[in-house]
Design a protein around this motif. Sequence first.
Motif, PDB file in Angstrom:
ATOM      1  N   VAL A   1      -0.450  15.500  -4.586  1.00  0.00           N
ATOM      2  CA  VAL A   1      -1.065  16.779  -4.934  1.00  0.00           C
ATOM      3  C   VAL A   1      -0.008  17.880  -5.054  1.00  0.00           C
ATOM      4  O   VAL A   1       0.012  18.647  -6.027  1.00  0.00           O
ATOM      5  N   GLY A   2       0.892  17.979  -4.078  1.00  0.00           N
ATOM      6  CA  GLY A   2       1.902  19.024  -4.111  1.00  0.00           C
ATOM      7  C   GLY A   2       2.804  18.926  -5.330  1.00  0.00           C
ATOM      8  O   GLY A   2       3.120  19.941  -5.974  1.00  0.00           O
ATOM      9  N   THR A   3       3.215  17.708  -5.679  1.00  0.00           N
ATOM     10  CA  THR A   3       4.092  17.553  -6.834  1.00  0.00           C
ATOM     11  C   THR A   3       3.320  17.755  -8.135  1.00  0.00           C
ATOM     12  O   THR A   3       3.874  18.271  -9.114  1.00  0.00           O
ATOM     13  N   ALA A   4       2.061  17.372  -8.160  1.00  0.00           N
ATOM     14  CA  ALA A   4       1.236  17.629  -9.341  1.00  0.00           C
ATOM     15  C   ALA A   4       1.121  19.127  -9.599  1.00  0.00           C
ATOM     16  O   ALA A   4       1.233  19.593 -10.743  1.00  0.00           O
ATOM     17  N   ILE A   5       0.914  19.897  -8.540  1.00  0.00           N
ATOM     18  CA  ILE A   5       0.858  21.357  -8.688  1.00  0.00           C
ATOM     19  C   ILE A   5       2.197  21.870  -9.210  1.00  0.00           C
ATOM     20  O   ILE A   5       2.256  22.705 -10.122  1.00  0.00           O
ATOM     21  N   LEU A   6       3.284  21.378  -8.626  1.00  0.00           N
ATOM     22  CA  LEU A   6       4.619  21.812  -9.041  1.00  0.00           C
ATOM     23  C   LEU A   6       4.831  21.594 -10.536  1.00  0.00           C
ATOM     24  O   LEU A   6       5.210  22.516 -11.268  1.00  0.00           O
ATOM     25  N   VAL A   7       4.596  20.387 -11.012  1.00  0.00           N
ATOM     26  CA  VAL A   7       4.872  20.067 -12.416  1.00  0.00           C
ATOM     27  C   VAL A   7       3.888  20.777 -13.340  1.00  0.00           C
ATOM     28  O   VAL A   7       4.273  21.308 -14.388  1.00  0.00           O
ATOM     29  N   PHE A   8       2.627  20.817 -12.967  1.00  0.00           N
ATOM     30  CA  PHE A   8       1.622  21.495 -13.785  1.00  0.00           C
ATOM     31  C   PHE A   8       2.022  22.946 -14.031  1.00  0.00           C
ATOM     32  O   PHE A   8       2.017  23.436 -15.163  1.00  0.00           O
ATOM     33  N   VAL A   9       2.407  23.649 -12.968  1.00  0.00           N
ATOM     34  CA  VAL A   9       2.730  25.069 -13.112  1.00  0.00           C
ATOM     35  C   VAL A   9       4.093  25.259 -13.782  1.00  0.00           C
ATOM     36  O   VAL A   9       4.277  26.200 -14.567  1.00  0.00           O
ATOM     37  N   ILE A  10       5.056  24.379 -13.515  1.00  0.00           N
ATOM     38  CA  ILE A  10       6.327  24.458 -14.242  1.00  0.00           C
ATOM     39  C   ILE A  10       6.088  24.332 -15.744  1.00  0.00           C
ATOM     40  O   ILE A  10       6.652  25.088 -16.544  1.00  0.00           O
ATOM     41  N   PHE A  11       5.244  23.395 -16.148  1.00  0.00           N
ATOM     42  CA  PHE A  11       4.927  23.258 -17.571  1.00  0.00           C
ATOM     43  C   PHE A  11       4.257  24.532 -18.096  1.00  0.00           C
ATOM     44  O   PHE A  11       4.549  24.993 -19.199  1.00  0.00           O
ATOM     45  N   ALA A  12       3.366  25.097 -17.294  1.00  0.00           N
ATOM     46  CA  ALA A  12       2.707  26.336 -17.715  1.00  0.00           C
ATOM     47  C   ALA A  12       3.704  27.477 -17.859  1.00  0.00           C
ATOM     48  O   ALA A  12       3.584  28.311 -18.770  1.00  0.00           O
ATOM     49  N   LEU A  13       4.700  27.522 -16.982  1.00  0.00           N
ATOM     50  CA  LEU A  13       5.678  28.610 -16.986  1.00  0.00           C
ATOM     51  C   LEU A  13       6.753  28.447 -18.054  1.00  0.00           C
ATOM     52  O   LEU A  13       7.470  29.412 -18.356  1.00  0.00           O
ATOM     53  N   THR A  14       6.894  27.245 -18.614  1.00  0.00           N
ATOM     54  CA  THR A  14       8.004  26.987 -19.533  1.00  0.00           C
ATOM     55  C   THR A  14       7.553  26.560 -20.923  1.00  0.00           C
ATOM     56  O   THR A  14       8.399  26.267 -21.767  1.00  0.00           O
ATOM     57  N   THR A  15       6.258  26.530 -21.176  1.00  0.00           N
ATOM     58  CA  THR A  15       5.759  26.188 -22.508  1.00  0.00           C
ATOM     59  C   THR A  15       5.543  27.481 -23.286  1.00  0.00           C
ATOM     60  O   THR A  15       4.692  28.298 -22.947  1.00  0.00           O
ATOM     61  N   ALA A  16       6.319  27.678 -24.337  1.00  0.00           N
ATOM     62  CA  ALA A  16       6.290  28.949 -25.075  1.00  0.00           C
ATOM     63  C   ALA A  16       4.915  29.249 -25.649  1.00  0.00           C
ATOM     64  O   ALA A  16       4.510  30.400 -25.748  1.00  0.00           O
ATOM     65  N   TRP A  17       4.185  28.224 -26.029  1.00  0.00           N
ATOM     66  CA  TRP A  17       2.856  28.433 -26.607  1.00  0.00           C
ATOM     67  C   TRP A  17       1.896  29.060 -25.599  1.00  0.00           C
ATOM     68  O   TRP A  17       0.862  29.614 -25.970  1.00  0.00           O
ATOM     69  N   ASN A  18       2.233  28.953 -24.313  1.00  0.00           N
ATOM     70  CA  ASN A  18       1.330  29.385 -23.250  1.00  0.00           C
ATOM     71  C   ASN A  18       1.621  30.809 -22.782  1.00  0.00           C
ATOM     72  O   ASN A  18       1.139  31.231 -21.742  1.00  0.00           O
ATOM     73  N   ASN A  19       2.428  31.559 -23.549  1.00  0.00           N
ATOM     74  CA  ASN A  19       2.770  32.943 -23.217  1.00  0.00           C
ATOM     75  C   ASN A  19       3.338  33.050 -21.802  1.00  0.00           C
ATOM     76  O   ASN A  19       2.834  33.813 -20.958  1.00  0.00           O
ATOM     77  N   PRO A  20       4.436  32.317 -21.521  1.00  0.00           N
ATOM     78  CA  PRO A  20       5.002  32.318 -20.165  1.00  0.00           C
ATOM     79  C   PRO A  20       5.859  33.555 -19.935  1.00  0.00           C
ATOM     80  O   PRO A  20       6.101  34.341 -20.852  1.00  0.00           O
ATOM     81  N   PRO A  21       6.368  33.736 -18.704  1.00  0.00           N
ATOM     82  CA  PRO A  21       7.325  34.826 -18.473  1.00  0.00           C
ATOM     83  C   PRO A  21       8.600  34.578 -19.278  1.00  0.00           C
ATOM     84  O   PRO A  21       8.897  33.435 -19.653  1.00  0.00           O
ATOM     85  N   LEU A  22       9.349  35.641 -19.562  1.00  0.00           N
ATOM     86  CA  LEU A  22      10.594  35.484 -20.292  1.00  0.00           C
ATOM     87  C   LEU A  22      11.526  34.534 -19.544  1.00  0.00           C
ATOM     88  O   LEU A  22      11.532  34.488 -18.309  1.00  0.00           O
ATOM     89  N   ALA A  23      12.315  33.784 -20.319  1.00  0.00           N
ATOM     90  CA  ALA A  23      13.135  32.741 -19.719  1.00  0.00           C
ATOM     91  C   ALA A  23      14.088  33.274 -18.658  1.00  0.00           C
ATOM     92  O   ALA A  23      14.382  32.590 -17.676  1.00  0.00           O
ATOM     93  N   ASN A  24      14.594  34.498 -18.821  1.00  0.00           N
ATOM     94  CA  ASN A  24      15.563  35.005 -17.860  1.00  0.00           C
ATOM     95  C   ASN A  24      14.953  35.374 -16.510  1.00  0.00           C
ATOM     96  O   ASN A  24      15.672  35.545 -15.524  1.00  0.00           O
TER      97      ASN A  24
END
Length: 272
Positions: free
Chosen positions: A151-174
């Motif tokens: 569960v913990g790693t699933a949350i980690l990867v799910f949110v990392i993908f959300a934060l780094t997928t440009a289509w998902n309007n993530p925070p700026l890379a910097n």
Amino acid sequence: MGKGGLIGELSAEFAGTMVLILFGCGVVAQVVLAEGASGDYQSINWAWGIGVTLGVYTAARLSGAHLNPAVTVALAAFKGFSWAKVGPYCLAQLAGAFVAALIVRAVYADFIGAVDPDTTAATQGVFFTAPGLMPDGNTVSITTAFVDQVVGTAILVFVIFALTTAWNNPPLANIGPWFVGLLVVGIGMAFGANAGYAINPARDLGPRIAAFLTGYGDAFVPAEGPVYFWLPIVAPLIGGLVGGALFKFLIEIHLTDPEVEEPAVGEARPNV
């Protein structure tokens, strides 16, 4: 990628993971060995998050800053990262974690010698995880610890993908690395009790090997209790795939295609 090619990428993964573990194992050493006089569980959560943030800043431009075999495997499975690089990346991450743990072991050698001269289970938590101890004196079951790590790693990867997928309007890379660090802080605060929130095979195995080679003789096969070392390796790898799959099918397939092609998640990002 940077002009260093694969060697540069592996060097970045090594260095970024080393930075992560220096802060992570370092803060646990300070809290455990000073018996709370120099921090507490919240210190541990925040220092691990800071370590992740700074590790990502260290490695992102060259390698994409995976710093975690579970992330690397999930990126290969769902984001187009090259399967040929998975093994080398994982070995570089493991080596970085191993070297960082050796450094922490050397820096805190006097404290360890004074607090736990026989290098027992009393201080092994500085380096690697174990099932949590409950108020009744029993430890968390292997089944619960396994589910916790998935569960913990699933949350980690799910949110990392959300934060780094440009289509998902993530925070700026910097500033993205700060959000990844906060993610790890949050996981530690919410899911740290059962199994120490390893959520990263390299984070646990590298320091475990370092501890074994420097006196912790039962790091892999304890005198009491179940053999546990395999769990922080296997469960996070499964959890990463679960988190990646959930992001793909709950979010990504519903996003509108971008007008400009973005770098693959987990690849180098020049503006980091």
